[in-house]
Enzyme design. Structure first.
Site, PDB file in Angstrom:
ATOM      1  N   ARG A   1     -24.664  14.957  24.323  1.00  0.00           N
ATOM      2  CA  ARG A   1     -24.503  13.574  24.774  1.00  0.00           C
ATOM      3  C   ARG A   1     -23.605  13.477  26.005  1.00  0.00           C
ATOM      4  O   ARG A   1     -23.404  12.380  26.540  1.00  0.00           O
ATOM      5  CB  ARG A   1     -23.921  12.710  23.639  1.00  0.00           C
ATOM      6  CG  ARG A   1     -24.846  12.586  22.442  1.00  0.00           C
ATOM      7  CD  ARG A   1     -24.285  11.634  21.409  1.00  0.00           C
ATOM      8  NE  ARG A   1     -25.174  11.518  20.253  1.00  0.00           N
ATOM      9  CZ  ARG A   1     -24.986  10.673  19.253  1.00  0.00           C
ATOM     10  NH1 ARG A   1     -23.949   9.863  19.264  1.00  0.00           N
ATOM     11  NH2 ARG A   1     -25.822  10.634  18.226  1.00  0.00           N
TER      12      ARG A   1
ATOM     13  N   GLU B   1     -20.098  20.645  15.577  1.00  0.00           N
ATOM     14  CA  GLU B   1     -21.421  20.322  16.119  1.00  0.00           C
ATOM     15  C   GLU B   1     -21.204  19.651  17.467  1.00  0.00           C
ATOM     16  O   GLU B   1     -20.700  18.529  17.542  1.00  0.00           O
ATOM     17  CB  GLU B   1     -22.197  19.386  15.189  1.00  0.00           C
ATOM     18  CG  GLU B   1     -23.572  19.011  15.722  1.00  0.00           C
ATOM     19  CD  GLU B   1     -24.299  18.010  14.849  1.00  0.00           C
ATOM     20  OE1 GLU B   1     -24.988  17.118  15.412  1.00  0.00           O
ATOM     21  OE2 GLU B   1     -24.178  18.093  13.602  1.00  0.00           O
TER      22      GLU B   1
ATOM     23  N   LYS C   1     -30.906  17.178   8.065  1.00  0.00           N
ATOM     24  CA  LYS C   1     -29.905  16.165   8.413  1.00  0.00           C
ATOM     25  C   LYS C   1     -30.419  14.804   7.952  1.00  0.00           C
ATOM     26  O   LYS C   1     -31.550  14.416   8.290  1.00  0.00           O
ATOM     27  CB  LYS C   1     -29.680  16.171   9.929  1.00  0.00           C
ATOM     28  CG  LYS C   1     -28.772  15.064  10.438  1.00  0.00           C
ATOM     29  CD  LYS C   1     -28.580  15.194  11.939  1.00  0.00           C
ATOM     30  CE  LYS C   1     -27.705  14.070  12.471  1.00  0.00           C
ATOM     31  NZ  LYS C   1     -27.356  14.254  13.884  1.00  0.00           N
TER      32      LYS C   1
ATOM     33  N   THR D   1     -27.753  16.673  18.601  1.00  0.00           N
ATOM     34  CA  THR D   1     -28.526  15.735  19.427  1.00  0.00           C
ATOM     35  C   THR D   1     -29.454  16.504  20.372  1.00  0.00           C
ATOM     36  O   THR D   1     -29.597  16.166  21.551  1.00  0.00           O
ATOM     37  CB  THR D   1     -27.607  14.773  20.222  1.00  0.00           C
ATOM     38  OG1 THR D   1     -26.523  14.346  19.376  1.00  0.00           O
ATOM     39  CG2 THR D   1     -28.374  13.523  20.645  1.00  0.00           C
TER      40      THR D   1
END
Length: 211
Positions: A45, A41, A129, A69
């Site tokens: 960021r 994943e 999640k 994210t």
């Protein structure tokens, strides 16, 4: 979705990474393939996230690449175009759910309360999640969800470690766990790939010993 779900259930662990560079992305992807954990994943960021997704997808097509994210619809679109096969977000957003549905792109939104689970469930999302896992009640909350939402499975991330990995994976409603400790950005920057390999191998040994 079924093939991704099957793959995630098989691997049980997804390295969640913030990649400092495309070169680091390719080195890590090679290491994961060698360790028989071809899943990652890539979080949005760092500035190199999108290029890293594309590079991994091109060099290692056997890798299952998720984009993490993801906060904006444009990020989801660009990640999909770069080769990401699923979108992971820290929270549930109707706009992200809609764009992923339009593109037939699996969407795994973050939830940590019953209300958030129900909102996602109403959108037809059944793989969620659980984030931030340890801060949001950990295994106790996961077990509560199992009793109430029997058709939902979870991908806990946030505070997962070698100390609690087996406990999470032993829960009946856990699909897989997200591991942020496996490939820390600072270790990649310092080129400490042997240490990263050791962290991955230790985690895989824990999984191997789960009944």
């Amino acid at each position: 979705m079924l093939s991704i779900q099957k793959s995630l259930r098989h691997y049980k662990l997804v390295p969640v990474v913030s990649l400092p560079s495309v070169d680091a992305a390719l080195t890590l992807a090679e290491l994961l393939v060698q360790c028989n954990l071809p899943v990652i994943e890539v979080t949005f960021r760092t500035p190199s996230a999108l290029q890293a997704i594309a590079a991994i997808n091109q060099r290692y097509p056997e890798m299952l690449v998720l984009a993490g994210t993801v906060l904006q619809e444009t990020q989801a679109v660009h990640a999909h175009e770069a080769g990401a096969v699923g979108i992971v977000s820290p929270g549930f957003a109707p706009g992200l759910a809609a764009i992923c549905k339009q593109r037939r792109l699996p969407f795994f939104p973050g939830v940590c309360t019953p209300s958030e689970v129900q909102m996602a469930r109403e959108e037809g999302l059944k793989i969620l999640k659980f984030f931030p896992a340890e801060s949001a009640g950990g295994i106790k909350m996961i077990n509560l969800f199992a009793n109430v939402y029997q058709d939902v499975t979870f991908m806990p991330t946030g505070g997962i470690s070698p100390a609690n990995l087996a406990g999470y994976l032993s829960c009946k409603n856990i699909l897989c766990c997200g591991g942020t400790w496996l490939c820390p950005e600072e270790l990649m920057i310092d080129g400490k790939w042997k240490k990263i390999e050791r962290l991955i191998s230790e985690a895989l040994e824990i999984i191997k010993n789960i009944n």
